[in-house]
Design an enzyme around this catalytic site. Structure first.
Site, PDB file in Angstrom:
ATOM      1  N   SER A 118      -8.350   5.885   3.017  1.00 42.14           N
ATOM      2  CA  SER A 118      -8.360   7.368   2.221  1.00 42.14           C
ATOM      3  C   SER A 118      -9.429   6.811   1.067  1.00 42.14           C
ATOM      4  CB  SER A 118      -7.125   7.482   1.467  1.00 42.14           C
ATOM      5  OG  SER A 118      -6.697   6.452   0.822  1.00 42.14           O
ATOM      6  N   LYS A 138      -5.445   5.690  -5.442  1.00 44.00           N
ATOM      7  CA  LYS A 138      -6.580   6.699  -5.645  1.00 44.00           C
ATOM      8  C   LYS A 138      -7.271   6.816  -6.908  1.00 44.00           C
ATOM      9  CE  LYS A 138      -4.525   8.731  -1.909  1.00 44.00           C
ATOM     10  NZ  LYS A 138      -4.795   8.619  -0.648  1.00 44.00           N
TER      11      LYS A 138
END
Length: 276
Positions: free
Chosen positions: A42, A117
């Site tokens: 990701s 993230k």
């Protein structure tokens, strides 16, 4: 006549040594640095599957999330079981504010797993995606073409996942490509993002980040479960301040194989690599 020194039970002494070692390791991990393996794609191409890094837990101060969770076989101890008395008021001890663009490990607000993230939206910001372009407070971020990101289509990491490709169906061992752009945030932070294709998450409504919360996205935009997705469907949603664990600044070690012991899969060019 020399007297003999008393010696304790060797089993008891061994147990004491192990307990003290675990206690010291636990304190070190709670206060200073937490090891973190990258399990998914990701955050490509900033972080690759198999990258290993230490997260700086001193960067934003301490909360209940700073305590480690322990899951080994039948042992399942959550951070709240250890530091639950600090949970609930969304504050931190010796707290400092994160900066837009920081790469942060945080605890998922619902399933309590550790996620990594990039911080895109600060408290009070509005965030929206239009045709895949991030709009912060109504202004699109700067983008410039950065070629393509190419990798081999094969099983990756201990989970054996395969990459998604923009260039269609790719056979085993073929070249899997994604478009790459350089994204620059309002504060000047710049990094690469990847695109796989057009999908629903490229166009969103307007997210207004609540006070005391943050909005996160993965750099591999079409392959990231992040704040664009509500928690009710498994997404991240807005992340409370107290759920931040620490900031990632550098890759320490990297392996493209299923195990770090497979030395022939080590990525020497990523050792001690600084992160954008």
């Amino acid at each position: 006549m020399a007297s003999e020194a008393k010696t304790g039970n060797p089993i008891i002494e061994t147990i004491k040594t192990v307990v003290f070692a675990l206690l010291i390791a636990g304190i070190f991990r709670t206060l200073f640095f937490q090891p973190f393996w990258i399990p998914s794609g990701s955050m490509k191409d900033t972080l690759l599957i198999g990258d290993f890094l230490f997260v700086n837990k001193m960067a934003y101060g301490y909360s209940y999330a700073s305590c480690p969770s322990i899951a080994i076989g039948p042992i399942d101890i959550d951070a709240r079981d250890i530091c639950g008395f600090l949970d609930g008021d969304n504050s931190r001890l010796f707290g400092s504010e994160p900066e837009r663009g920081d790469i942060i490990v945080f605890r998922h607000p619902v399933n309590h797993k550790d996620f990594i993230k990039r911080l895109i939206g600060l408290p009070g910001d509005t965030v929206q995606l239009i045709d895949g372009v991030v709009q912060i407070n109504g202004t699109p971020v700067e983008l410039e073409d950065a070629g393509s990101f190419d990798e081999i289509y094969e099983l990756q990491g201990s989970m054996g996942s395969r990459p998604r490709c923009e260039n269609g169906v790719v056979g085993e061992g073929g070249t899997c490509s994604k478009s790459r752009q350089r994204e620059t945030l309002p504060n000047g932070r710049s990094y690469n993002i990847l695109n796989i294709g057009d999908q629903r998450s490229d166009d969103t409504g307007v997210f207004t980040v609540p006070e005391g919360h943050y909005f996160f996205m993965g750099d591999n935009r079409d392959n990231s479960t992040d704040s664009r997705y509500p928690q009710t469907v498994g997404g991240v949603g807005f992340v409370p301040y107290e759920n931040l664990i620490g900031r990632a600044g550098r890759v320490i070690f990297s392996s493209a194989g299923k195990s770090m012991l497979y030395f022939w899969t080590w990525r020497g060019d990523r050792f001690f690599k600084r992160l954008d």
